[in-house]
Design a protein around this motif. Structure first.
Motif: not given
Length: 381
Positions: A125, A128, A149-154, A175, A178
């Motif tokens: 986990n 962001p 998975s990966l969030e684009s905001r990361l 994503p 990015l």
């Protein structure tokens, strides 16, 4: 020489003056200003020492190397990011621990960090804003974790990121884009994950990437992976290095290298079948001169899919074209030779036949005619 000694050189601070009293006697005055000044200086000096100790302190279970601003907290069984990290830290190693999550602003105490190693933890986990504030980070290693998975905001707060290692996780998708965050990225490693598809738009957002590691995933080499194939061929042509994509499905391509599958064998992806309810409504509407459109609950996704640039048809490989021309020429030459041989054979056969029927037969017929003539002459008148 202490500052208070300089001040004390003046008589008004060091009590050299006397205060007259009644009866003609004098008495040395008190020195309140001097003592207040000394106490203030001592307090200031002690606070500076405390601040220096805090700034130069090294967290427990960590090893700090001040000349290189390197902090090593690896293999210490840590469950969270250590507190009170030296703010001047440039390189931080946290690999081989038991960190399972990164909260927001997890590295706010080290704003000058340039290299961060979080490999071989239990990370699943990532908030962001976990890397928010790391404006100078260039190398980020997250290999051997449990990321899904990966969030684009990361990565939006990492404008200087150069190298990103996401290998040996359980990432099933990345994503679509990015943004400008990956414009400076030169190395990307996503091998040994669960990826089946990789959007071409994501790769096009990395114009400076030079090393791309993609092996050991579950790549589905269907028509949707054609855009990735075209991008990889262009990437290699421009000098990029990649370990290739080994297909995991369908069965016809399983174990094959995507780059070695002929482009001509790919068929265009079929269009999605229209919804039956919409088709009926559209037919009824067209009958009344009205065109109906279905309700679009996911208008953003559909608009993106409709507006997505489709890869242009790519001509056949030049080597394949040359080989095709050579083979075609050889076949045509053989056919022409065969036709020539047939013509020569036909002409020869016709000449022989004509000679056979025109020569010997004529000679054999002449004696017959002479014998018939003799018989006719010898017959009675």
């Amino acid at each position: 020489m202490p500052f208070y000694s300089i001040i004390c050189n003046e008589e008004k601070y060091c009590g050299s003056s006397t205060t007259p009293h009644k009866g003609g006697s004098s008495q040395t005055g008190s020195y309140p200003t001097f003592f207040v000044f000394v106490v203030g200086e001592l307090l200031l000096f002690s606070s500076v020492i405390v601040l220096l100790q805090v700034a130069c302190s090294c967290p427990d279970k960590c090893r700090c190397h001040s000349p290189t601003n390197f902090v090593d907290c690896s293999r210490q069984g840590l469950a969270e990011i250590p507190s009170h990290l030296p703010p001047q830290t440039r390189m931080l190693h946290l690999e081989d621990n038991q960190i399972h999550r990164l909260p927001a602003f997890a590295f706010r105490s080290v704003p000058w960090l340039m290299t961060l190693n979080l490999s071989n933890n239990s990370l699943s986990n990532l908030a962001p804003a976990a890397f928010h504030g790391l404006q100078h980070l260039q190398v980020l290693t997250l290999t051997q974790n449990s990321l899904l998975s990966l969030e684009s905001r990361l990565f939006h707060s990492l404008p200087q990121l150069r190298e990103l290692d996401l290998s040996s996780n359980n990432i099933s998708h990345l994503p679509t884009s990015l943004g400008k965050t990956w414009e400076n990225l030169t190395i990307l490693a996503v091998q040994q994950n669960q990826l089946q598809q990789l959007d071409r738009a994501l790769l096009e957002s990395m114009p400076n990437v030079r090393l791309l590691f993609l092996k050991d995933n579950l790549w589905n080499c269907n028509c949707h992976l054609l855009g990735l194939k075209l991008w990889l061929e262009k990437f290699i042509y421009k000098g990029g290095i990649t370990d290739g994509i080994i297909c995991g499905s369908p069965d016809i391509w399983k174990g094959k290298d995507l780059l070695r599958i002929p482009y001509e064998l790919y068929q265009p992806c079929p269009l999605p079948a229209p919804h039956p309810v919409f088709s009926q409504a559209q037919w009824q509407g067209s009958a009344h001169g009205v065109v109906l459109r279905p309700e679009n609950h996911n208008s953003g996704e559909q608009d993106l899919s409709e507006c997505e640039l489709k890869p242009k048809p790519r001509p056949a490989n030049l080597r394949h074209a040359i080989a095709t021309v050579i083979i075609t020429g050889v076949v045509c030459g053989i056919v022409c030779l065969m036709m020539l041989a047939a013509a020569i054979y036909g002409c020869t056969y016709a000449a022989i036949t004509a000679t056979y029927h025109g020569g010997p037969l004529a000679q054999t017929n002449e004696p017959g005619k002479a014998e018939a003539k003799e018989q006719f002459d010898s017959s009675p008148a």
